[in-house]
Design a protein around this motif. Structure first.
Motif, PDB file in Angstrom:
ATOM      1  N   GLY A   1      14.729  -3.851  -8.783  1.00 51.38           N
ATOM      2  CA  GLY A   1      15.391  -4.744  -7.827  1.00 51.38           C
ATOM      3  C   GLY A   1      14.446  -5.156  -6.722  1.00 51.38           C
ATOM      4  O   GLY A   1      13.406  -4.524  -6.512  1.00 51.38           O
ATOM      5  N   PRO A   2      14.810  -6.228  -6.004  1.00 52.63           N
ATOM      6  CA  PRO A   2      13.914  -6.767  -4.977  1.00 52.63           C
ATOM      7  C   PRO A   2      13.558  -5.766  -3.871  1.00 52.63           C
ATOM      8  O   PRO A   2      12.494  -5.866  -3.267  1.00 52.63           O
ATOM      9  N   ALA A   3      14.454  -4.818  -3.610  1.00 55.87           N
ATOM     10  CA  ALA A   3      14.187  -3.873  -2.511  1.00 55.87           C
ATOM     11  C   ALA A   3      13.639  -2.541  -3.022  1.00 55.87           C
ATOM     12  O   ALA A   3      13.579  -1.556  -2.270  1.00 55.87           O
ATOM     13  N   ALA A   4      13.212  -2.494  -4.301  1.00 56.36           N
ATOM     14  CA  ALA A   4      12.797  -1.210  -4.889  1.00 56.36           C
ATOM     15  C   ALA A   4      11.631  -0.577  -4.118  1.00 56.36           C
ATOM     16  O   ALA A   4      11.667   0.617  -3.802  1.00 56.36           O
ATOM     17  N   ARG A   5      10.614  -1.389  -3.803  1.00 53.80           N
ATOM     18  CA  ARG A   5       9.438  -0.796  -3.142  1.00 53.80           C
ATOM     19  C   ARG A   5       9.775  -0.267  -1.748  1.00 53.80           C
ATOM     20  O   ARG A   5       9.365   0.830  -1.376  1.00 53.80           O
ATOM     21  N   ARG A   6      10.534  -1.043  -1.000  1.00 52.05           N
ATOM     22  CA  ARG A   6      10.847  -0.523   0.342  1.00 52.05           C
ATOM     23  C   ARG A   6      11.813   0.660   0.276  1.00 52.05           C
ATOM     24  O   ARG A   6      11.822   1.525   1.152  1.00 52.05           O
ATOM     25  N   ALA A   7      12.626   0.729  -0.809  1.00 52.81           N
ATOM     26  CA  ALA A   7      13.510   1.890  -0.959  1.00 52.81           C
ATOM     27  C   ALA A   7      12.694   3.155  -1.180  1.00 52.81           C
ATOM     28  O   ALA A   7      13.024   4.227  -0.668  1.00 52.81           O
TER      29      ALA A   7
END
Ligand code: SF4
Length: 248
Positions: free
Chosen positions: A114-120
């Protein structure tokens, strides 16, 4: 209310004894009778942690802000900050559980997409910020205001939401500090999906296919189309997910 709460405790304990499940017994309150104030806290705890609870909490949160903001004096205004503090605390506690769960998932080699995977992944690495923190009204407010820290569970949409107000598709026009989880929009930049979500999507697709087999044609077609969409999401997760190793 107080009498009814006491009657409920007596009934629940009698049932626990009858079914031989002593662990389910409600122990006597160390500070006397449970009363309405403590019952309200328990209620908020359950709202925050039952499946979809945060959806209910978010709805209630919005509602309560409106409802209590219209009360100008007397009991209403005295209780206003109390109930808002309580909801903030339960929201922060539920988020802490979600972030710690994500950290454990990643530590076990699990993936996220998902688009927020890295910041998660970055946010989960800072999960210890929750460990050992006594969440008071003040710390809850601070955490809720810290967009980097807040990851909301949204089991109905099979996603986690790493909420950034600027990217939220659920309420672009409004200025709010929590997501509108019951209006989650596919394609939002705040979405994270875990391996567990992918498995749940496939389970749900299987369930829809089974229902479709017994449904009238137009409904059956709709259910099958939905099942295909859910399997696509799960396949996308499998193709695109990253682990902690990939992110570093
Ligand atoms: S639309 Fe985006 S911000 Fe809103 S609940 Fe869904 S993931 Fe979160």
């Amino acid at each position: 209310m107080r009498d009814r709460i006491e009657a409920f405790i007596a009934w629940a304990n009698a049932e626990a004894t009858k079914h031989d499940v002593p662990a389910e017994t409600i122990p006597p309150g160390p500070h006397g009778v449970i009363g309405t104030a403590r019952s309200r806290r328990s209620l908020a705890w359950h709202i925050a942690r039952r499946p979809g609870g945060l959806v209910a909490l978010a709805i209630q949160y919005g509602y309560l802000r409106t409802a209590f903001s219209t009360v100008t004096d007397g009991y209403g205004s005295r209780s206003r900050s109390g109930i808002h503090d309580l909801i903030d605390i339960e929201t922060a506690c539920a988020v802490a559980d979600t972030v710690i769960g994500l950290k454990d998932h990643l530590a076990d080699g699990g993936g996220v997409s998902g688009p927020a995977a890295r910041r998660a992944i970055k946010a989960a690495a800072k999960a210890p910020r929750f460990a050992g923190t006594v969440i008071t009204a003040a710390t809850a407010k601070r955490l809720i205001a810290n967009e980097d820290a807040m990851i909301y569970d949204n089991p109905q949409a099979f996603v986690l939401c790493h909420y950034k107000r600027a990217q939220a598709l659920c309420h672009r026009d409004g200025v709010r500090d929590t997501p509108t989880l019951d209006r989650c929009v596919p394609g939002c930049g705040n979405i994270i999906r875990t391996d567990e979500h992918a498995a749940q999507l496939r389970e749900r697709a299987e369930f829809l296919d089974k229902r479709a087999a017994f449904a009238a044609r137009p409904i059956g077609d709709r259910l099958r189309a939905n099942a295909i969409r859910l399997r696509d999401l799960a396949d996308t997760h499998d193709r695109t997910h990253i682990t902690v190793k990939d992110a570093t």
